[in-house]
Design a protein around this motif. Sequence first.
Motif, PDB file in Angstrom:
ATOM      1  N   VAL A  56      77.728   2.329  25.314  1.00 36.37           N
ATOM      2  CA  VAL A  56      77.029   3.124  26.322  1.00 36.37           C
ATOM      3  C   VAL A  56      75.552   2.731  26.350  1.00 36.37           C
ATOM      4  O   VAL A  56      74.875   2.723  25.316  1.00 36.37           O
TER       5      VAL A  56
ATOM      6  N   LEU B  76      72.022   3.522  28.686  1.00 37.15           N
ATOM      7  CA  LEU B  76      71.366   4.235  29.780  1.00 37.15           C
ATOM      8  C   LEU B  76      69.905   4.462  29.424  1.00 37.15           C
ATOM      9  O   LEU B  76      69.524   4.430  28.245  1.00 37.15           O
TER      10      LEU B  76
ATOM     11  N   VAL C 282      74.227  12.748  33.946  1.00 36.12           N
ATOM     12  CA  VAL C 282      75.344  12.004  33.358  1.00 36.12           C
ATOM     13  C   VAL C 282      76.606  12.728  33.802  1.00 36.12           C
ATOM     14  O   VAL C 282      76.804  13.898  33.470  1.00 36.12           O
TER      15      VAL C 282
ATOM     16  N   LYS D 152      80.651  12.480  28.275  1.00 38.09           N
ATOM     17  CA  LYS D 152      79.339  12.979  28.707  1.00 38.09           C
ATOM     18  C   LYS D 152      78.660  13.804  27.612  1.00 38.09           C
ATOM     19  O   LYS D 152      77.527  13.533  27.223  1.00 38.09           O
TER      20      LYS D 152
ATOM     21  N   VAL E 111      74.222   8.576  36.136  1.00 39.03           N
ATOM     22  CA  VAL E 111      75.002   7.699  35.260  1.00 39.03           C
ATOM     23  C   VAL E 111      76.436   8.216  35.301  1.00 39.03           C
ATOM     24  O   VAL E 111      76.691   9.372  34.978  1.00 39.03           O
TER      25      VAL E 111
ATOM     26  N   MET F 130      80.293   8.063  33.946  1.00 37.98           N
ATOM     27  CA  MET F 130      81.061   7.634  32.776  1.00 37.98           C
ATOM     28  C   MET F 130      82.558   7.792  33.033  1.00 37.98           C
ATOM     29  O   MET F 130      82.981   8.654  33.804  1.00 37.98           O
TER      30      MET F 130
ATOM     31  N   VAL G  15      80.079   3.662  30.360  1.00 41.07           N
ATOM     32  CA  VAL G  15      79.295   3.789  31.592  1.00 41.07           C
ATOM     33  C   VAL G  15      79.841   2.797  32.596  1.00 41.07           C
ATOM     34  O   VAL G  15      79.910   1.588  32.324  1.00 41.07           O
TER      35      VAL G  15
ATOM     36  N   THR H 229      75.626   3.120  37.432  1.00 43.36           N
ATOM     37  CA  THR H 229      74.335   3.799  37.370  1.00 43.36           C
ATOM     38  C   THR H 229      73.558   3.486  38.642  1.00 43.36           C
ATOM     39  O   THR H 229      73.763   2.444  39.265  1.00 43.36           O
TER      40      THR H 229
END
Length: 238
Positions: free
Chosen positions: A22, A24, A34, A42, A221, A223, A228, A231
């Motif tokens: 992940v 971000l 998220v 998350k 973002v 998921m 992920v 984005t």
Amino acid sequence: MNLLGITNLSLAIHGFDILRNVTLTVEAGEIVAVTGESGSGKSMTALAAMQLLPKGTTTKGHIMLDGQDLTRLDEPALCAIRGNDIGMVFQEPMTALNPVQTIGQQVAETILVHDKLIRRKAALQRAAETLTRVGLPQDQFPLSRFPHELSGGQRQRVVIAMAIALRPRLLIADEPTTALDVTMEAQIIHLMRELQQEFDATLMIVSHNLGMIAELCDDVVVMYAGEVIETGDVRDIF
């Protein structure tokens, strides 16, 4: 400038992969969402940012807060950062609050734990001011009230008060409008936007509420299955 940067974060609990690579970033002053379906990772990403992970968790990757790698810090150093630099609004206010302590005690305790020089009376006064700021004025909601005496939306405001009591630079909110009716949801969204502007804070909001995300957030973002997958700017994503 990035305030929070998560890079190639992978988590496994007792050998079961929860998050995989992940990555971000959350820039200072912005509101990032998220999102993803239930079980996508998350909330675990949010807990990793707070370093509040269950025992048996193995971690790979980096979680940088303003240039400091949280995965390399010991527990005393992390305790100093939680509350002061990062605040968190947990998903279910009734389980986040202690049912046998008054709301005043719980907000004041947050202040007392992190400010060793403040006296209890002053901490209670600051707790009253913070609760008033989130819409729980003392003439209607005295510090002596217990969580069960409040509605779901009012309890959520207490949890928000605990999270912002020390004016953290980063506020993480995990499903802040879950189980609230539409009217109360709108009030909480409005409150969080006001607090973000007033304190010049940075918000990371974990939610599957796409309406709230579209109204409140700058970036998104997305998921899925612990990864992920997308984005971008909130308008581009939607």
